[in-house]
Design an enzyme around this catalytic site. Sequence first.
Site, PDB file in Angstrom:
ATOM      1  N   ARG A 148      42.298  20.883  75.754  1.00 11.58           N
ATOM      2  CA  ARG A 148      41.169  21.927  76.177  1.00 11.58           C
ATOM      3  C   ARG A 148      41.097  23.253  74.842  1.00 11.58           C
ATOM      4  NH1 ARG A 148      44.053  21.677  81.227  1.00 11.58           N
ATOM      5  NH2 ARG A 148      42.487  19.803  82.858  1.00 11.58           N
ATOM      6  N   LYS A 172      45.362  25.064  83.037  1.00 10.78           N
ATOM      7  CA  LYS A 172      43.469  24.930  84.961  1.00 10.78           C
ATOM      8  C   LYS A 172      44.913  26.100  85.403  1.00 10.78           C
ATOM      9  CE  LYS A 172      39.270  23.370  83.267  1.00 10.78           C
ATOM     10  NZ  LYS A 172      38.421  21.747  83.919  1.00 10.78           N
ATOM     11  N   HIS A 244      35.840  18.962  72.789  1.00 16.82           N
ATOM     12  CA  HIS A 244      36.504  19.050  73.906  1.00 16.82           C
ATOM     13  C   HIS A 244      35.975  17.291  72.991  1.00 16.82           C
ATOM     14  CE1 HIS A 244      37.415  18.117  78.101  1.00 16.82           C
ATOM     15  NE2 HIS A 244      36.306  17.153  78.283  1.00 16.82           N
ATOM     16  N   ARG A 247      39.355  15.154  71.855  1.00 20.70           N
ATOM     17  CA  ARG A 247      40.320  16.043  73.802  1.00 20.70           C
ATOM     18  C   ARG A 247      40.120  14.281  74.549  1.00 20.70           C
ATOM     19  NH1 ARG A 247      43.108  17.765  78.239  1.00 20.70           N
ATOM     20  NH2 ARG A 247      42.361  17.295  80.134  1.00 20.70           N
ATOM     21  N   HIS A 270      45.785  16.785  84.534  1.00 15.97           N
ATOM     22  CA  HIS A 270      44.519  16.362  85.593  1.00 15.97           C
ATOM     23  C   HIS A 270      44.991  15.935  87.369  1.00 15.97           C
ATOM     24  CE1 HIS A 270      41.032  14.434  82.529  1.00 15.97           C
ATOM     25  NE2 HIS A 270      41.298  15.528  82.434  1.00 15.97           N
ATOM     26  N   TYR A 279      37.091  10.078  81.711  1.00 16.06           N
ATOM     27  CA  TYR A 279      37.542  10.528  80.063  1.00 16.06           C
ATOM     28  C   TYR A 279      37.585   9.140  79.408  1.00 16.06           C
ATOM     29  CZ  TYR A 279      37.437  15.604  81.662  1.00 16.06           C
ATOM     30  OH  TYR A 279      37.487  17.152  81.045  1.00 16.06           O
TER      31      TYR A 279
END
Length: 299
Positions: A148, A172, A244, A247, A270, A279
């Site tokens: 990211r 995250k 992104h 990615r 994730h 994705y």
Amino acid sequence: MNWSTYLKSFQSYLKIERGLSKNTVDNYTFDLERLCVFLNENGISVSPEKINEETIQQFIYAVSKEVNARSQARIISGLKSFFSYLIFEDFRTDNPMELIEAPKIGRKLPDTLAVEEIDQLISAINLTTPEGERNRAMLETLYGCGLRVSEIITLKISDLFFEEGFVKITGKGNKQRFVPIAKSTQKYIELYKNTIRNHGVIAKGFEDTLFLNRRGKQLTRAMVFTIIKDLATKINLAKNISPHTLRHSFATHLLENGADLRSIQMMLGHESITTTEIYVHLDRKHLTQIMHTFHPRKK
């Protein structure tokens, strides 16, 4: 307490107890501040403890005229979290968002780049400047490790474990993962680090930050977006791309070459495999090849 006091308390809760990123906290804060502006403009004097569903519905209706469905969904999600926090802290006993539904939004699949397009993008970098070596190393890392934008700008030198073939990524919620890194990507990072970064200005507090701007400080998200947009314009790439996109291309190319979803999920960081599936969409041509290669009736 007024809205400002509640908001500061909520921000601390998001950062410390939930470990959310600064970007997420900023988005939640912006949406709550927007609610406060709505209340002031309409002469509505009510505290977070007393505001009711009807008033919030009025706010959401007003906002829906200004933003798209995806933004509306984010605002509603943020408000739900805020009022859930108030219940958690015993400021309220009910959540006025309980019966308010977010608009239905489809899963938006961003553009993906072919390997040739990524090569063209990187080849367009001007390597005669110090920033060029940095940008090449940065784009190679974004695509080579599927990071990211928030992860690439906060990447530390101490996170590089090249002998083991991994980089440690803080994603995250401050969750850490180890991602494999190719020898070619390592080469570009080492070239930038040893020939450019080590001979430039390094501001205090950023000694361990890998990718630095001209002032020796951490790059901003906006700067990385601008670098990639400018390169896309330079090669006349007719796609709307961002960091992104690299990615997403990383995940798509892995899947097309036989990687399994679980491995891709771990590398992307994730929590849910469902997120990974968004994705790694495949085009019909690739699915046709898979069927003709592996189906017992292929002949």
